[in-house]
Design an enzyme around this catalytic site. Structure first.
Site, PDB file in Angstrom:
ATOM      1  N   CYS A   2      23.183 109.937  95.944  1.00  0.00           N
ATOM      2  CA  CYS A   2      22.145 109.611  94.715  1.00  0.00           C
ATOM      3  C   CYS A   2      20.392 108.613  94.590  1.00  0.00           C
ATOM      4  O   CYS A   2      19.656 108.593  94.653  1.00  0.00           O
ATOM      5  CB  CYS A   2      21.496 110.731  94.324  1.00  0.00           C
ATOM      6  SG  CYS A   2      22.791 109.956  91.874  1.00  0.00           S
ATOM      7  N   ASN A   3      20.852 107.406  94.922  1.00  0.00           N
ATOM      8  CA  ASN A   3      20.164 105.728  94.734  1.00  0.00           C
ATOM      9  C   ASN A   3      20.628 104.784  95.198  1.00  0.00           C
ATOM     10  O   ASN A   3      19.889 104.456  94.666  1.00  0.00           O
ATOM     11  CB  ASN A   3      19.938 105.991  92.724  1.00  0.00           C
ATOM     12  CG  ASN A   3      21.933 105.775  92.293  1.00  0.00           C
ATOM     13  OD1 ASN A   3      23.217 105.105  93.198  1.00  0.00           O
ATOM     14  ND2 ASN A   3      22.368 106.200  90.896  1.00  0.00           N
ATOM     15  N   ARG A   4      21.005 104.930  96.562  1.00  0.00           N
ATOM     16  CA  ARG A   4      21.332 104.321  97.174  1.00  0.00           C
ATOM     17  C   ARG A   4      21.627 104.563  98.735  1.00  0.00           C
ATOM     18  O   ARG A   4      22.554 105.525  99.021  1.00  0.00           O
ATOM     19  CB  ARG A   4      22.024 102.998  96.636  1.00  0.00           C
ATOM     20  CG  ARG A   4      23.935 103.547  97.168  1.00  0.00           C
ATOM     21  CD  ARG A   4      24.356 102.389  96.137  1.00  0.00           C
ATOM     22  NE  ARG A   4      24.849 101.991  94.799  1.00  0.00           N
ATOM     23  CZ  ARG A   4      23.651 101.035  94.565  1.00  0.00           C
ATOM     24  NH1 ARG A   4      23.581 100.382  95.068  1.00  0.00           N
ATOM     25  NH2 ARG A   4      23.821 101.138  93.520  1.00  0.00           N
ATOM     26  N   HIS A  14      28.534  92.133  96.084  1.00  0.00           N
ATOM     27  CA  HIS A  14      26.888  92.742  95.772  1.00  0.00           C
ATOM     28  C   HIS A  14      28.920  94.084  95.734  1.00  0.00           C
ATOM     29  O   HIS A  14      27.937  95.236  95.218  1.00  0.00           O
ATOM     30  CB  HIS A  14      26.599  93.272  97.358  1.00  0.00           C
ATOM     31  CG  HIS A  14      26.225  94.897  97.092  1.00  0.00           C
ATOM     32  ND1 HIS A  14      24.464  94.469  96.028  1.00  0.00           N
ATOM     33  CD2 HIS A  14      25.532  95.794  97.317  1.00  0.00           C
ATOM     34  CE1 HIS A  14      23.695  95.942  96.127  1.00  0.00           C
ATOM     35  NE2 HIS A  14      24.543  96.560  96.938  1.00  0.00           N
ATOM     36  N   GLY A  33      31.695 105.468  86.900  1.00  0.00           N
ATOM     37  CA  GLY A  33      32.792 105.714  87.548  1.00  0.00           C
ATOM     38  C   GLY A  33      33.300 106.646  88.580  1.00  0.00           C
ATOM     39  O   GLY A  33      33.604 106.272  89.735  1.00  0.00           O
ATOM     40  N   GLY A  92      24.885 123.834  94.347  1.00  0.00           N
ATOM     41  CA  GLY A  92      25.461 123.740  95.242  1.00  0.00           C
ATOM     42  C   GLY A  92      26.640 123.816  94.455  1.00  0.00           C
ATOM     43  O   GLY A  92      27.350 123.560  93.560  1.00  0.00           O
TER      44      GLY A  92
END
Length: 571
Positions: A50-52, A99, A115, A192
């Site tokens: 959701c964020n990458r 990374h 996690g 969902g």
């Protein structure tokens, strides 16, 4: 190793760009296939959360690889390359390993230490394995990333530095109150049935909600999740499944709703939320701006006109050129203004006709200026017409009504219309507001320990990969030596046909021991040297010194990769 990662995340791009660039499952599969079909890449994996959105590849050329991966990300995300490029980051070789290991440990997450990313990395690896786009490098990399993440969580207190995005979102919904006390007895709607929604449902169940309704486009998945929640040993929550078209009605009954679907459009529009709140309360779910306007009207207060408003028409003062704000009493207004201009303003403010006081009195100079300034200040005191430039107009602060509906939107792109933020009676927490809130989240001291773990693991992984790079050459060398021994033993048998089996075996074993002892020290040492930074050239040197056939070395590599493929599996 020529590992390259090109991607964007909440750290490099605004949520609006991440939302538009998000990849559904089909787009991720197509991206993987197109990446390995491109010339610079031989392996590929996509990590999309959701964020990458990150594309990992084993490439043979750095610059060509960056250009190709960036272009592919733009094509499959639907965001133009020129628009996307400013938000992309690139990591290569050891930096790329660092990374991914940091991501696996939760150091790069929106909520540090969460996690859930480990499950997402595991899914990413499984997807690449199913499509056969992950070879030896990415299999090793992602499996090691999983082990590093688990080590960080088991050996440190990184869990105390943060929590899952779901838990953090619920804390934001509860506005700092204890989540369990806030959630106890509430009715929840979960839209969902994927991994994030399932985690949200389980978290709500453990928090003590009275009922959970699960809605999903595939009703069977909703039923399965509801059954798991109902049969759980650690909760006694009532759970049931409904089809997606029942969401509007269920939203009217719900106290809290969590949505995380793969929909490309809005699941909950502002109108739908308004209808659900009004259906529950019977009162209009007016926007905040309307609340303020109503309050101003009810109190009878009239806001002062803003700078440049119609009330300032024909004012002789050029308000835009004044360097400081005015004061209603005139003290700041007169600073730096000449007497003639002030007199003109005084006449205008009093509703009269502007006069030329110099011609009327025949006086000029400091005394006239003092007199005119005094007259202006008196006029301003009486009429109060010197406008301010311009402090923000006072706004009547009206307490926002307590929310009757709490919405947590964890989807990317968003499921809930952002306009819902402005509705009274509703509290919405989405990815964007979570990003803002997490910027101030405290960092635990254990984060430093995790960073040290990551650094050590990156060094060890690099050394192992460099050592593995020379292994096929060493194997080919030993294979060549074994062929030499076999040839010499065969030649000996031709020259000594009467040699008995016992002596033949002893001679064979002696020759093998000699060869092994001669090769042991240099092969061990060359592996050690190859494991060091810059040691990749030792494999080439070994092939040159012993005149090893390149195809033999390549066949050993293919055999090892085939064995890895058969025995693969996430840690």
């Amino acid at each position: 190793m020529s590992l390259l990662v090109v991607g964007l995340s909440h750290r490099s791009a605004p949520v609006s760009v991440l939302e538009r660039a998000s990849l559904n499952a089909g787009a991720q599969l197509k991206l993987l296939q197109d990446t390995v079909a491109a010339e610079p890449a031989t392996e590929a994996a996509v990590l999309a959360t959701c964020n990458r959105i990150e594309l990992y590849a084993d490439v043979d050329k750095f610059h060509a690889g960056v250009a190709e991966l960036s272009t592919l990300l733009a094509q499959h995300s639907g965001v133009g390359l020129e628009e996307l490029t400013p938000y992309l980051y690139v990591h290569y070789e050891d930096r790329a390993v660092h990374h991914l290991f940091s991501v696996a440990c939760g150091l790069d997450s929106m909520v540090v230490g969460e996690g859930q990313i480990l499950g997402q990395i595991k899914d990413s690896l499984a997807r690449a394995q199913d499509l056969h786009t992950a070879g030896r490098l990415l299999n090793d990399l992602f499996q090691q990333a999983l082990r590093v993440g688990k080590r960080a969580h088991s050996e440190t207190g990184i869990d105390r530095a943060g929590q899952s995005l779901v838990t953090f979102g619920l804390e934001q919904l509860s506005a700092g109150a204890d989540v369990q006390q806030w959630a106890r007895g509430k009715r929840a709607l979960v839209i969902g049935a994927g991994s994030m929604s399932s985690l949200a449902a389980a978290t709500l169940a453990r928090a003590g909600v009275a009922e959970i309704v699960v809605a999903n486009r595939t009703f069977e998945r909703a039923e399965r999740l509801a059954r798991i929640l109902s049969e759980g040993d650690d909760t006694d929550v009532l759970a049931r499944a409904v089809p997606m078209d029942s969401v509007p009605g269920e939203l009217t009954r719900a106290d809290v709703a969590v949505s995380c679907t793969g929909a490309t459009g809005l699941v909950l529009t502002a109108d739908a939320v308004v209808a659900s709140v009004e259906g529950r309360t019977g009162a209009p779910a007016v926007a905040d701006t309307a609340v303020r306007e109503t309050a101003v009207r009810d109190t009878g207060e009239t806001p002062l006109p803003g700078a440049g408003s119609a009330a300032d028409e024909n004012c002789p003062l050029d308000l835009s050129s004044v360097p400081s704000g005015f004061s209603v009493m005139g003290e700041a207004a007169v600073a730096g203004m000449d007497a003639a201009t002030l007199e003109q303003h005084g006449a205008w403010a009093a509703g009269g006709t502007a006069v030329d006081r110099t011609r009327e009195t025949g006086r000029s100079g400091p005394e006239a200026d003092t007199e005119l300034i005094g007259a202006l200040a008196a006029t301003a005191t009486r009429v109060g017409r010197i406008p301010e430039r311009r402090r923000p107009e006072p706004v009547v602060e009206v307490p926002r009504p307590e929310p009757v509906l709490f919405l947590l939107d964890l989807a990317m792109p968003r499921d809930v219309d952002a306009a819902v933020h402005r509705l009274a009676g509703v509290r919405l927490v989405d990815i964007e507001s979570l990003a803002d809130a997490s910027a101030d989240a405290p960092m635990a001291a254990d984060v430093d320990m995790v960073r040290r773990i990551v650094a050590d693991e990156v060094t060890a992984f690099g050394a192992a990969q460099r050592a593995a790079h020379i292994t096929p050459t060493v194997v080919a060398l030993r294979s060549m030596a074994a062929d030499v021994v076999a040839g010499e033993i065969a030649r000996l048998e031709g020259r000594l046909p009467g040699l008995d089996d016992k002596h033949r075996a002893e001679i064979t074993q002696t020759v093998k021991r000699v060869v092994d002892k001669l090769l042991h020290a240099p092969t061990v040492r060359v592996k050690q040297l190859a494991a060091e930074p810059g040691g990749a050239g030792y494999a080439d040197a070994l092939r040159t010194l012993f005149d090893l056939d390149q195809e033999t070395v390549a066949s050993v590599s293919r055999a090892e990769n085939s064995t890895t493929e058969k025995n693969r599996g996430p840690a």
